[in-house]
Design an enzyme around this catalytic site. Structure first.
Site, short mmCIF file in Angstrom:
data_model
loop_
_atom_site.label_atom_id
_atom_site.label_comp_id
_atom_site.label_asym_id
_atom_site.label_seq_id
_atom_site.Cartn_x
_atom_site.Cartn_y
_atom_site.Cartn_z
N LYS A 1 -20.73 -12.15 -9.02
CA LYS A 1 -22.06 -11.95 -8.46
C LYS A 1 -22.27 -12.81 -7.22
CE LYS A 1 -25.17 -11.30 -11.48
NZ LYS A 1 -26.09 -11.51 -12.62
N GLY B 1 -25.41 -8.45 -19.58
CA GLY B 1 -26.35 -8.84 -20.62
C GLY B 1 -25.86 -9.90 -21.57
N HIS C 1 -29.41 -1.45 -20.66
CA HIS C 1 -28.36 -2.24 -21.29
C HIS C 1 -27.43 -1.37 -22.13
CE1 HIS C 1 -26.75 -4.68 -24.67
NE2 HIS C 1 -26.55 -5.58 -23.73
N TYR D 1 13.49 3.64 -21.44
CA TYR D 1 12.46 4.62 -21.82
C TYR D 1 11.59 4.05 -22.92
CZ TYR D 1 15.20 5.63 -26.03
OH TYR D 1 15.86 5.51 -27.23
#
Length: 898
Positions: A22, A100, A447, A849
């Site tokens: 943020k 949240g 939320h 593989y």
């Protein structure tokens, strides 16, 4: 001296480790000249220091004070000024988005004195609304007061005033509510609400640090494979107000639809509100397009900013904004969470738009997402009873019993649908446990919606026709009442809620793999087909399938398998053939044993003809019988009342063959050596089936795999017998003989074993059990869940390969095996072969593989291609692979930086 605080103007989007997602993105928006309120970020380093020492690092308060003075100067307001107070917001912001899970506190700086100054500039109602928000958020975040107590007081006041929503409360009502909140605060803390703004700020920053270690945050990190030692940054920003009347509001915008990937402007807007009102889903929002009607100028400015950010981040952007009195403010942006469908569609769109290349597009999708797209959808041909329609927040089809409480959802033993008015972070345990989530409030940015999309849970939000009664454990939808335990179905793609459990039908992606839909049948199928085809051009790892029947082999081939890496012959002895195995166990003397084997031979031969035909031209690795024979007998409990001669004989056989630990008993290669002719019969069936296919014009490529070898002498004995049998069969091409490496001693002596084996295949299920010293069935039913909760395991070692333990054995065996036999072909056939994170390890370990169930073949193909991409390359806004690399996995659910 270390720097613990950075102004928004001092950072950029590449400083996420220090500033958190943020903070880094706020700094980037500031650099781009977008309207960001002034503020600063307290670093993740400060958080880690505080959590380690229990006190704030030296000098932090002084640094914060210096940066606070800059905000005061920019805003021309004083923090604590009774005439025109500066108020602050404090928000968490870790390296990876945890929606949240941590804390936010708004309106810091309000006191009994400064509230009057705020009222003088913004009005009485506005000021008291802000003050009540501060007390409740500060009380719950800093002092740990249950938020429900504040919510109950607010709900009681609304009922008393006979109003439907908060904006209808008058200034005097909110002043009264502030007094009530203060009483709640004092009752829990023994002191009054703090009246020193600096104390409020300091306490809140430390509380946000502590929120990194809350149980819900830890639970989320475990679910999303986010390391616990990163810490969170804290972002302090000048308050801007969306609750300042009708000319103000708050919203969340997406530059593309996070559910489908469609281009356009998507999101929610809520007039006269603050950000938590949108996320909480307490009030129903307006579609973002409504903002164009309410405030055309701000809408156009917002869409221009969205375009700037999408071009800067080269990806879908999720944006939080506030409008205060007709002025737009940008509060946050991040590379947005999206559904699995949207991830593929957006990645392909951005390639077409020239924004990213195919390498980058492949980095932005993963096998977990592809697996979700293969989940079935509801079959509506029976005209099921539709009881409600809400917002399609996260796609999928989920049926389960309605549960109205997160704790009961987490404790449920069967599939459940968590039903709430709205969710909050404390509901996370139930959301993780539920098959689907249904709420009566909220929209695509609530939320419930954001968390459900991140976790891949089906979710329908804002089903306003539902009257949810959590205390009564029921909801009403018109004349229909659904009580806890009743079966319901939710369609997260359409937003529809149905009564009862619905049948399902294959998804479009599966229908495409089956050949029923072509690649041009829609944007999702087109994107999946395109990116999977590109992954195939990059990958070094081959992808084969575990298949025991011709039908499974044919499906695996349609899904893109390049052969069969594990054909389990014991599955061919079930059903009606079980009686033959019983006769084999009861046989007395070599003559009786051979008679039973002669009867089994043509049945096995026919099985192998079918499998080899389905995989004509591709390798088919056939494992000789592995489990102990007593698994084919009735249980001891079933035979305790034996009366017939046959039943008594079976009872005696069960007792005779009983083992205290069958996993470590008479099975695999030991069985072949202990029962003469058993392996020889299977080898003959393989060779004769191969000859039949050659005569029919086919190109069979069988391989014979000996299970559970622990010593090279075991393998040498079985190999010699197999070669003698095959030498007597005409028309059969050479058939390689190899072994499974599933006993730790085999891995440790791989150099010796390679002298007798033409290929290795790691049986990682048994290798994990034997190395850890526990049985999968036993631990999954007992202590494994607790080990996951305690952090002993980040993920189950039976789902994702244990790199430090099992991985080291594999790497050792690969090196010593190839040192002894250069060019030794090596694969893996345990369930890990289809696990996205494990595929990356097998790529790095230089296996040839992986082999997995047919339905996981596309997932393995995609991840094998992703694993071949250059590491450490620029990945735009997506950090799914980057985050996984921090914890030793590479493709869990996406978490994008916030």
């Amino acid at each position: 001296m270390r720097t613990y605080v950075y102004d928004f103007a001092d950072g950029d989007k590449d400083m996420k480790d220090l500033l958190g997602g943020k903070g880094a993105n706020l700094a980037e928006m500031t650099r781009l000249g977008l309207p960001v309120p002034p503020g600063f970020t307290v670093t993740t380093e400060a958080c880690r220091c505080y959590l380690a020492e229990g006190v704030a690092p030296a000098g932090l308060d002084e640094e914060m004070a210096t940066h606070l003075r800059r905000i005061e100067k920019t805003m021309n307001r004083g923090f604590g000024d009774p005439g025109d107070p500066l108020l602050l917001s404090v928000r968490s912001g870790g390296r990876f988005s945890m929606p949240g899970m941590m804390e936010t506190v708004l309106d810091i700086g309000l006191t009994d004195v400064t509230v009057a100054g705020l009222a003088a500039h913004g009005g009485e109602r506005f000021a008291w609304d802000c003050y009540r928000r501060l007390i409740s958020m500060y009380g719950s975040t800093v002092e740990g007061i249950p938020g429900s107590e504040f919510e109950s007081a607010l709900a009681a006041l609304r009922r008393e005033r006979e109003v439907a929503c908060d904006p209808e409360l008058a200034a005097d009502d909110l002043r009264e509510l502030v007094d009530t909140y203060k009483e709640i605060f004092r009752a829990h803390t023994g002191t009054g609400f703090p009246q020193d703004p600096v104390e409020q700020l300091g306490n809140t920053v430390l509380a946000v640090f502590r929120s990194w270690n809350t149980e819900r945050a830890r639970l989320y990190r475990r679910a999303e494979h986010i390391p616990d030692d990163l810490g969170t940054a804290v972002n302090v920003m000048a308050m801007v107000y969306g609750n300042r009347g009708t000319g103000s509001g708050t919203g969340v915008a997406f530059t593309r639809d996070p559910a489908t990937g469609a281009r356009g402007v998507y999101g929610d807007y809520l007039p006269d509100a603050q950000g938590e009102d949108v996320v909480a889903g307490i009030r129903d929002t307006l579609p973002l397009q409504e903002l164009a009607r309410l405030d055309r100028r701000c809408f156009e400015e917002l869409t221009r900013a969205m375009d700037v950010l999408e071009h800067r981040y080269r990806d879908l952007c999720d944006i939080e904004f506030t409008i205060e009195g007709g002025r737009l403010w940008m509060l946050q942006t991040r590379v947005g969470k999206r559904t699995a469908a949207a991830a593929f569609v957006i990645a392909a769109q951005l390639v077409d738009e020239g924004v990213i290349d195919l390498d980058e597009a492949l980095r932005r999708v993963d096998g977990v997402q592809l697996g979700r797209l293969m989940f079935p959808r509801f079959d509506l041909s029976g005209s099921p009873e539709q009881i409600a329609v809400g917002v399609p927040a996260s796609p999928g089809a989920a049926s389960g019993r309605a549960v109205f409480d997160s704790r009961r959802a987490a404790e449920a033993t069967g599939p459940v649908i968590l039903v709430r008015r709205e969710t909050n972070p404390d509901d996370l345990p139930g959301m993780l446990a539920a098959r689907g989530i249904l709420t009566s409030r909220g929209g695509k940015t609530s939320h419930a919606a954001v968390v459900a999309r991140g976790m891949g849970r089906t979710c329908v939000c804002g089903a306003g026709d539902l009257d949810v009664d959590p205390q009564g454990r029921l909801f009403r939808a018109g004349s229909v009442t659904v009580r806890e335990g009743d079966m319901i179905s939710v369609d997260g793609t359409t937003g529809t809620v149905y009564l009862g459990e619905l049948p399902v039908t294959p998804s479009p992606v599966v229908r495409h793999f089956e050949g029923d839909l072509d690649a041009g049948s829609g944007p999702l199928v087109s994107a999946v087909s395109r990116l999977l085809a590109y992954a195939d051009t990059l990958r070094r790892l081959g992808v084969q399938a575990n298949a025991d029947t011709a039908e499974d082999a044919a499906r695996a081939r349609r899904f893109g398998a390049a052969g069969i890496g594990l054909c389990r012959t014991e599955h061919m002895f079930l059903g009606p053939r079980r009686a033959l195995v019983e006769r084999l166990i009861l046989a007395e003397g070599e003559q009786e044993i051979q008679a039973v084997l002669e009867e089994l031979l043509p049945l096995q031969r026919a099985d192998f003809v079918g499998v080899l035909a389905a995989m004509d031209g591709l390798p088919v690795t056939i494992r000789l019988i592995d489990p102990p024979l007593h698994e084919f007998l009735p249980s001891l409990e079933e035979l305790l009342g034996a009366v017939t001669g046959r039943e008594r004989a079976l009872l005696a056989a069960v007792r005779r063959t009983h083992e205290s630990n069958p996993m470590l008993g008479l099975r695999g290669v030991r069985l072949g050596l202990a029962i003469p002719g058993l392996f020889a019969m299977q080898v003959r069936a393989i060779g004769e089936a191969c000859a039949i296919r050659v005569r029919d014009g086919g190109t069979p490529r069988p391989e014979i795999m000996i299970p559970l070898v622990g010593d090279v002498r075991e393998l040498a004995l079985v190999r010699a017998e197999a070669e003698r049998v095959l030498a007597g069969i005409g028309d059969a091409p050479p058939i390689p003989i190899g072994t499974m490496i599933e006993v730790p001693r085999a891995a440790l002596t791989a150099g010796d074993i390679a002298g007798q084996a033409e290929f290795f295949s790691f049986g990682t299920n048994d290798l994990t059990q034997m190395t850890w010293g526990f049985s999968r069935d036993d631990v999954e039913a007992s202590f494994l869940p607790q080990y996951l909760r305690l952090g002993v395991f980040e993920t189950s070692p039976f789902e994702t390969i244990d790199r430090r333990g099992i991985g080291r054995l594999i790497e050792l065996a690969v090196k010593e095996g190839r040192d002894a036999r250069p060019g030794l072909r090596i694969g893996v056939c345990g369930e890990h072969g289809g696990d996205p994170a494990s595929v990356w390890f097998f790529h790095d370990a230089d296996l040839d593989y992986v082999s997995c169930s047919p339905y996981r073949v596309p997932v393995a193909r995609l991840e094998a291609g992703r694993a071949a991409l250059p590491r450490g390359a620029e990945t735009g806004g997506s950090v799914g692979t980057e985050r996984c690399a921090l914890v030793g996995v590479t493709s869990v659910d996406r978490i994008d930086a916030s």
